[in-house]
Design an enzyme around this catalytic site. Structure first.
Site, PDB file in Angstrom:
ATOM      1  N   GLU A   1       0.881  -1.173   0.000  1.00 41.41           N
ATOM      2  CA  GLU A   1       0.000   0.000   0.000  1.00 41.41           C
ATOM      3  C   GLU A   1       0.913   1.215   0.000  1.00 41.41           C
ATOM      4  O   GLU A   1       1.446   1.590   1.043  1.00 41.41           O
ATOM      5  CB  GLU A   1      -0.907  -0.023   1.249  1.00 41.41           C
ATOM      6  CG  GLU A   1      -1.895  -1.165   1.294  1.00 41.41           C
ATOM      7  CD  GLU A   1      -3.107  -0.929   0.390  1.00 41.41           C
ATOM      8  OE1 GLU A   1      -3.385   0.222   0.021  1.00 41.41           O
ATOM      9  OE2 GLU A   1      -3.778  -1.929   0.029  1.00 41.41           O
TER      10      GLU A   1
ATOM     11  N   CYS B   1      -2.100   9.538   2.521  1.00 45.25           N
ATOM     12  CA  CYS B   1      -1.646   8.926   1.258  1.00 45.25           C
ATOM     13  C   CYS B   1      -2.567   9.275   0.095  1.00 45.25           C
ATOM     14  O   CYS B   1      -2.124   9.396  -1.033  1.00 45.25           O
ATOM     15  CB  CYS B   1      -1.538   7.417   1.414  1.00 45.25           C
ATOM     16  SG  CYS B   1      -3.072   6.667   1.976  1.00 45.25           S
TER      17      CYS B   1
END
Ligand code: NAD
Length: 456
Positions: free
Chosen positions: A209, A243
């Site tokens: 991720e 993110c």
């Protein structure tokens, strides 16, 4: 104790088969939920010390999402664990086909600092639901939260089931030398490359991720003030250290001025004219991070903000006008409260724009035109995104969350977490009641029958 010894204990525990039952997994998930409930006060304090997040942000982005993920997983786990019966082709007459949901074994979870609780516990929920034992390595840059996690997890679970290992990159690399059965990594692209390289030594499957530059596109027919409000919110959450924060904006030239005015208004409305003086505005993680952000502003056309408070490690929301793609601010993931704004005249142009920073983790598109919304969703490659909002796609357990290419491999959340942490093992159960002989080399009509079956 040596890490390899603890890993051996995990393997013994896993092989004993305890984690295979639904009852056991539900019990552990409930224990995890109780652990969070019991320690809420300490959790708020620790995250506040590490990042200065407000109660509202901690509830929304760290704790609340965990409770809903836990409830969703506990509600559906029995169904997900069930062995699936699937069709069998006529070439396999008499046989039955099944998919078993096999845990990997012992998994390693490495997490970053920006959502130190959420990004440690959400994968852990998946690991437990999948029937694995787990090692968790939280970030060294959130020492209070990492210490608390180590403490409360040790109080709640046996070490041979879930182990928290604290430390920096050396510890992380030591863990990556061990032969885990799965690695789930959340962090930067640079470290993602290291993780994948290390995992390749033992051919360990990975989920990565990662990050990247996520665009927000504001088209000519967008509702400008609503777009500005939702973009300001998505950018200022965790002071841009998210993110999937909108990294930069692409605005249709005909609405650019209106958008900038609306954005300035919204950016000042959440925390006042000097957000860095507001106690609820999140801190930057460390001084190096602030230095890096300040450097990104060098020689840029700042049209709003730009001030930083070194002592409190904060930076005001900042807008940059028309930086070119060769500028550092357009070359790296910003991960802070700075939004560069570029303009476009035709929607097709955004494909070339985004190509400069391929495979974004997220993409946001603001427009009232459904055809154009469809065009963006169909024609541009990105991990996941939201139309007419920012961030919100991450908050539902029904959508897989993950990147593509440079922004990541694999996905999780809800069912996708269960899927990530289990192997779908195919089993074909053959009949012994009869034996079709056409596959054997000495069958007289074998080839003929096969031609028919394969429709040749
Ligand atoms: P990072 O990659 O520096 O660190 C992540 C973890 O890796 C930490 O636990 C750290 O100790 C470890 N690590 C650091 N260097 C290492 C090395 N050389 N070898 C082995 N392990 C090492 O990331 P970060 O600064 O903590 O987090 C920010 C990054 O994470 C951003 O790029 C952001 O986009 C990304 N991120 C992605 C997601 C997502 O869900 N896709 C979520 C949050 C953050």
């Amino acid at each position: 104790m040596e890490l390899s010894t603890i890993l051996r204990d995990h393997r013994v525990m896993y092989r004993a088969g305890k984690t295979m039952t639904h009852t056991y997994r539900i019990h552990q998930l409930q224990k995890l939920k109780d652990m969070l409930n019991r320690n809420e006060k300490r959790i708020y304090q620790a995250i506040k010390k590490d990042l200065g997040k407000s109660d509202y942000e901690i509830l929304m982005t760290e704790l609340g999402v965990l409770y809903s993920e836990l409830d969703h997983v506990m509600r559906n786990l029995k169904e997900w664990m069930r062995t699936e019966r699937v069709k069998t082709p006529t070439t396999h007459k008499g046989a039955k086909s099944y998919i078993y949901k096999q845990p990997y074994g012992t998994v390693l979870i490495i997490s970053p600092w920006n959502y130190p609780l959420n990004l440690s516990i959400t994968p852990l929920i998946g690991a437990i639901a999948g029937g694995n034992t787990a090692f968790l390595k939280p970030s060294e840059f959130t020492p209070y939260t990492s210490e608390l996690l180590a403490d409360i997890i040790a109080d709640t679970f046996e070490e041979k089931y879930i182990t928290v290992v604290q430390g920096g990159k050396e510890v992380s690399q030591e863990l990556l030398e061990l032969e885990f059965d799965y690695i789930f990594f959340t962090g930067s692209q640079k470290v993602g490359q290291i993780v994948m390289e290390k995992a390749s030594k033992h051919l360990i499957p990975v989920t990565l991720e990662l990050g990247g530059k996520s665009p927000v596109i504001i088209d000519e027919d967008a509702k400008i003030s609503l777009a500005a409000k939702r973009i300001a919110w998505g950018k200022l959450l965790n002071a841009g250290q998210t993110c999937i924060a909108p990294d930069y904006a692409l605005v249709h030239e005909s609405v650019k001025n209106d958008f900038i005015q609306a954005l300035k208004k919204e950016l000042s409305s959440f925390y006042g004219n000097q957000p860095m003086e507001h106690p609820n505005y999140t801190k930057l993680i460390h001084e190096d991070h602030l230095n890096r952000l300040e450097k990104l502003l060098d020689n840029e056309n700042i049209i709003f903000g730009g001030e930083a408070d070194r002592e409190n490690r904060k930076m005001n929301p900042t807008l940059i006008d028309e930086p070119s793609w060769d500028r550092p601010i357009m070359q790296e993931e910003i991960f802070g409260p700075i939004l560069p704004i570029r303009s476009f005249s035709h929607l097709e142009q955004i494909v070339d724009e985004i190509e400069h920073s391929r495979n974004p983790l997220a993409l946001y598109y603001f427009s009232e035109n459904e055809q154009k919304q469809q065009w963006v969703a169909n024609n541009i490659s990105f991990g996941g995104g939201t139309i007419n909002d920012t961030i919100m796609h991450i908050g539902t357990p029904h959508l897989p969350f993950g990147g593509i290419g440079a922004s990541g491999i694999g996905a999780y959340h809800g069912y996708e977490s269960f899927r990530t942490f289990t192997h779908r093992k195919s089993v074909l159960k053959q009949t012994t009641a009869f034996d079709l002989s056409f596959r054997y080399p000495n069958s007289k009509f074998g080839e003929q029958i096969m031609r028919k079956l394969f429709k040749k």
